[in-house]
Design a protein around this motif. Structure first.
Motif, PDB file in Angstrom:
ATOM      1  N   UNK A   1       6.777   2.737  15.076  1.00 33.67           N
ATOM      2  CA  UNK A   1       7.829   2.916  16.087  1.00 33.67           C
ATOM      3  C   UNK A   1       7.793   1.713  17.022  1.00 33.67           C
ATOM      4  N   UNK A   2       8.728   0.825  16.867  1.00 35.54           N
ATOM      5  CA  UNK A   2       8.749  -0.394  17.675  1.00 35.54           C
ATOM      6  C   UNK A   2      10.205  -0.742  18.019  1.00 35.54           C
ATOM      7  N   UNK A   3      10.681  -0.453  19.211  1.00 33.94           N
ATOM      8  CA  UNK A   3       9.897   0.105  20.324  1.00 33.94           C
ATOM      9  C   UNK A   3       9.609   1.592  20.119  1.00 33.94           C
ATOM     10  N   UNK A   4       8.819   2.138  21.011  1.00 33.81           N
ATOM     11  CA  UNK A   4       8.466   3.550  20.903  1.00 33.81           C
ATOM     12  C   UNK A   4       9.712   4.408  21.006  1.00 33.81           C
ATOM     13  N   UNK A   5       9.654   5.588  20.378  1.00 35.96           N
ATOM     14  CA  UNK A   5      10.797   6.498  20.457  1.00 35.96           C
ATOM     15  C   UNK A   5      10.972   6.949  21.898  1.00 35.96           C
TER      16      UNK A   5
ATOM     17  N   UNK B   1       0.859  -1.181   0.000  1.00 37.22           N
ATOM     18  CA  UNK B   1       0.000   0.000   0.000  1.00 37.22           C
ATOM     19  C   UNK B   1       0.897   1.233   0.000  1.00 37.22           C
ATOM     20  N   UNK B   2       0.568   2.200  -0.821  1.00 42.67           N
ATOM     21  CA  UNK B   2       1.381   3.411  -0.933  1.00 42.67           C
ATOM     22  C   UNK B   2       1.549   4.118   0.398  1.00 42.67           C
ATOM     23  N   UNK B   3       0.568   3.974   1.273  1.00 35.06           N
ATOM     24  CA  UNK B   3       0.588   4.724   2.536  1.00 35.06           C
ATOM     25  C   UNK B   3       1.036   3.859   3.716  1.00 35.06           C
ATOM     26  N   UNK B   4       1.630   2.727   3.449  1.00 28.10           N
ATOM     27  CA  UNK B   4       2.155   1.888   4.524  1.00 28.10           C
ATOM     28  C   UNK B   4       3.354   2.565   5.173  1.00 28.10           C
ATOM     29  N   UNK B   5       3.330   2.673   6.516  1.00 29.43           N
ATOM     30  CA  UNK B   5       4.392   3.345   7.254  1.00 29.43           C
ATOM     31  C   UNK B   5       5.084   2.375   8.199  1.00 29.43           C
ATOM     32  N   UNK B   6       6.347   2.671   8.519  1.00 33.41           N
ATOM     33  CA  UNK B   6       7.065   1.900   9.529  1.00 33.41           C
ATOM     34  C   UNK B   6       6.581   2.334  10.912  1.00 33.41           C
TER      35      UNK B   6
ATOM     36  N   UNK C   1      17.045   2.478  13.825  1.00 31.32           N
ATOM     37  CA  UNK C   1      17.594   1.826  12.627  1.00 31.32           C
ATOM     38  C   UNK C   1      17.251   0.348  12.614  1.00 31.32           C
ATOM     39  N   UNK C   2      17.402  -0.325  13.780  1.00 29.59           N
ATOM     40  CA  UNK C   2      17.081  -1.750  13.863  1.00 29.59           C
ATOM     41  C   UNK C   2      15.621  -2.003  13.538  1.00 29.59           C
ATOM     42  N   UNK C   3      14.745  -1.130  14.009  1.00 32.26           N
ATOM     43  CA  UNK C   3      13.315  -1.295  13.783  1.00 32.26           C
ATOM     44  C   UNK C   3      12.968  -1.166  12.299  1.00 32.26           C
ATOM     45  N   UNK C   4      13.540  -0.149  11.634  1.00 34.19           N
ATOM     46  CA  UNK C   4      13.241   0.052  10.218  1.00 34.19           C
ATOM     47  C   UNK C   4      13.857  -1.061   9.378  1.00 34.19           C
ATOM     48  N   UNK C   5      15.079  -1.481   9.731  1.00 32.17           N
ATOM     49  CA  UNK C   5      15.727  -2.582   8.984  1.00 32.17           C
ATOM     50  C   UNK C   5      14.899  -3.861   9.105  1.00 32.17           C
ATOM     51  N   UNK C   6      14.346  -4.134  10.282  1.00 28.20           N
ATOM     52  CA  UNK C   6      13.495  -5.312  10.447  1.00 28.20           C
ATOM     53  C   UNK C   6      12.259  -5.201   9.565  1.00 28.20           C
ATOM     54  N   UNK C   7      11.724  -3.980   9.446  1.00 28.38           N
ATOM     55  CA  UNK C   7      10.574  -3.785   8.579  1.00 28.38           C
ATOM     56  C   UNK C   7      10.902  -4.015   7.119  1.00 28.38           C
ATOM     57  N   UNK C   8      12.109  -3.584   6.690  1.00 27.23           N
ATOM     58  CA  UNK C   8      12.544  -3.816   5.309  1.00 27.23           C
ATOM     59  C   UNK C   8      12.672  -5.313   5.039  1.00 27.23           C
ATOM     60  N   UNK C   9      13.301  -6.040   5.971  1.00 29.38           N
ATOM     61  CA  UNK C   9      13.463  -7.480   5.806  1.00 29.38           C
ATOM     62  C   UNK C   9      12.118  -8.178   5.722  1.00 29.38           C
ATOM     63  N   UNK C  10      11.187  -7.775   6.604  1.00 29.58           N
ATOM     64  CA  UNK C  10       9.867  -8.407   6.609  1.00 29.58           C
ATOM     65  C   UNK C  10       9.125  -8.118   5.313  1.00 29.58           C
ATOM     66  N   UNK C  11       9.283  -6.902   4.799  1.00 30.44           N
ATOM     67  CA  UNK C  11       8.599  -6.536   3.556  1.00 30.44           C
ATOM     68  C   UNK C  11       9.120  -7.351   2.379  1.00 30.44           C
ATOM     69  N   UNK C  12      10.451  -7.505   2.306  1.00 31.84           N
ATOM     70  CA  UNK C  12      11.043  -8.201   1.167  1.00 31.84           C
ATOM     71  C   UNK C  12      10.971  -9.712   1.308  1.00 31.84           C
ATOM     72  N   UNK C  13      11.201 -10.216   2.513  1.00 34.44           N
ATOM     73  CA  UNK C  13      11.340 -11.659   2.695  1.00 34.44           C
ATOM     74  C   UNK C  13      10.196 -12.294   3.459  1.00 34.44           C
TER      75      UNK C  13
END
Length: 400
Positions: free
Chosen positions: A330-334, A323-328, A349-361
């Protein structure tokens, strides 16, 4: 006598100095001790004792050296790759793949009973068709100055060509290259099938080249595996055995072809006749020159997947499902960053990288691998080939 003992000393493991060797020789002469050629010496054999000893030691030495020399011979000597019925020998093909494939160049002498199924005129006719990719390469610097005056050393022309263009070419030093001839000539497609010991998904195409005498495309490397099958006339190949890394490749400036500025270090030079086959791994420098006219070579290319292409296309496929509006999230919260609001902490960084991995793989690695497998084996209309014109440094100088 002392010289003989001095020569034998390393063989016998004594490593004795010259003075000790001289003393020993004098004692042998005086009969105080037995020398290796003395009749009462243990293991003595009349006349042949010393020679046989050297031969045995030489064989042991050469055998020990061969253990460390793993480079296979450049001329194949493990049987015929192709049988008389046109199929390949499974054992020989298996040995080739394990020993040479993507490692070492090798020449197959009289590998198959093969002569060009297409004439030079028929190849020129294909080069006149709009849907056929073709090129002309002219080496003006090898022609007399009266013909090459005002010309660059190398000239590249792209097809389709007009028939009258061929009549205006010089008599020597040019090459016509036509791509994917296996799509238009059934007999060339049959030739490709003989190499089915390499998986079909690695097939690039069969390029056919016609060269007038002294014609070629200059010294170069290719980014794929290729079998060069001589179909007509004779071509002289000069090759190196060491692959050239991309960062060490030096090219001639201001030339539309990727010609090596340093040429080819001649580690092997062969003349190929019809039925001979030369295999070259990726990025091995080589130079082919036609020895007579007509000369035709069939280049059967096998290309490994290009890493940036595979990654970018697979990522693009995964992005289509987002979805174009899918956002990462905050996990854990800032957390508070007193006095340092500009810092991006490691947790973010770890949280966003985990999201990238989950999205691709995906969350399940096995399911992700299966999804990639289904994408990778999807049907495609034709093998992917790089557009050689799009290379900012000039086109690949495919085998002529």
């Amino acid at each position: 006598a002392y010289l003989l003992v001095w020569q034998l000393a390393p063989v016998r493991g004594l490593q004795m100095p010259l003075e000790q060797a001289r003393s020993r020789a004098l004692r042998v002469r005086a009969g105080q001790i037995q020398g290796p050629c003395h009749p009462r010496f243990v293991g003595y054999q009349p006349q042949t004792n010393m020679v046989a000893r050297y031969q045995r030691i030489s064989r042991r030495y050469m055998s020990s050296q061969n253990k460390y020399d793993s480079t296979p011979p450049l001329i194949f000597n493990r049987g015929k790759l192709f049988l008389d019925d046109g199929t390949f020998d499974k054992d020989v093909a298996d040995y080739f793949l394990k020993t040479y494939w993507q490692k070492y160049p090798v020449l197959f002498r009289s590998a198959m009973n093969f002569k060009s199924p297409i004439t030079p005129d028929e190849l020129a006719g294909l080069a006149c068709e709009d849907e056929v990719e073709s090129r002309l390469v002219i080496n003006w610097e090898s022609l007399p100055k009266t013909q090459s005056k005002g010309k660059q050393p190398w000239e590249l022309r792209h097809g389709p060509f007009k028939a009258k263009e061929f009549s205006k070419l010089p008599e020597t030093c040019y090459t016509l290259l036509v791509q994917e001839v296996n799509r238009y000539v059934p007999e060339v497609s049959d030739l490709l099938q003989r190499f089915s010991f390499v998986p079909n998904w690695r097939v690039d195409d069969v390029m056919v080249s016609y060269a007038a005498k002294n014609g070629g495309v200059g010294p170069h490397v290719d980014n794929y595996d290729v079998f060069l099958v001589q179909g007509l006339g004779t071509r002289k190949w000069t090759i190196s055995t060491r692959a050239v890394p991309l960062d060490e490749e030096r090219l001639l400036p201001d030339v539309d072809l990727r010609i090596l500025a340093d040429g080819v270090k001649p580690e092997a030079v062969w003349e190929l006749s019809p039925g001979d086959i030369l295999y070259l791994p990726p990025r091995v420098p080589h130079l082919g020159v036609a020895m007579d006219d007509p000369c035709m070579t069939f280049s059967i290319g096998f290309r490994a997947p290009n890493v940036p292409d595979v990654v970018s296309e697979f990522v693009a496929t995964r992005l289509e499902d987002l979805d174009t509006f899918t956002l990462f999230p905050d996990n854990p919260s800032i957390s508070l960053q007193p006095g340092d609001p500009g810092r991006i902490d490691a947790a973010a960084i770890d949280s966003i990288w985990k999201g990238v991995q989950t999205t691709l793989l995906g969350a399940d690695p096995t399911a992700a691998r299966d999804a990639f497998g289904r994408w990778f084996v999807r049907p495609v209309p034709r093998p992917f080939r790089h557009d050689p014109v799009a290379d900012e440094n000039g086109i690949d100088a495919d085998e002529a």
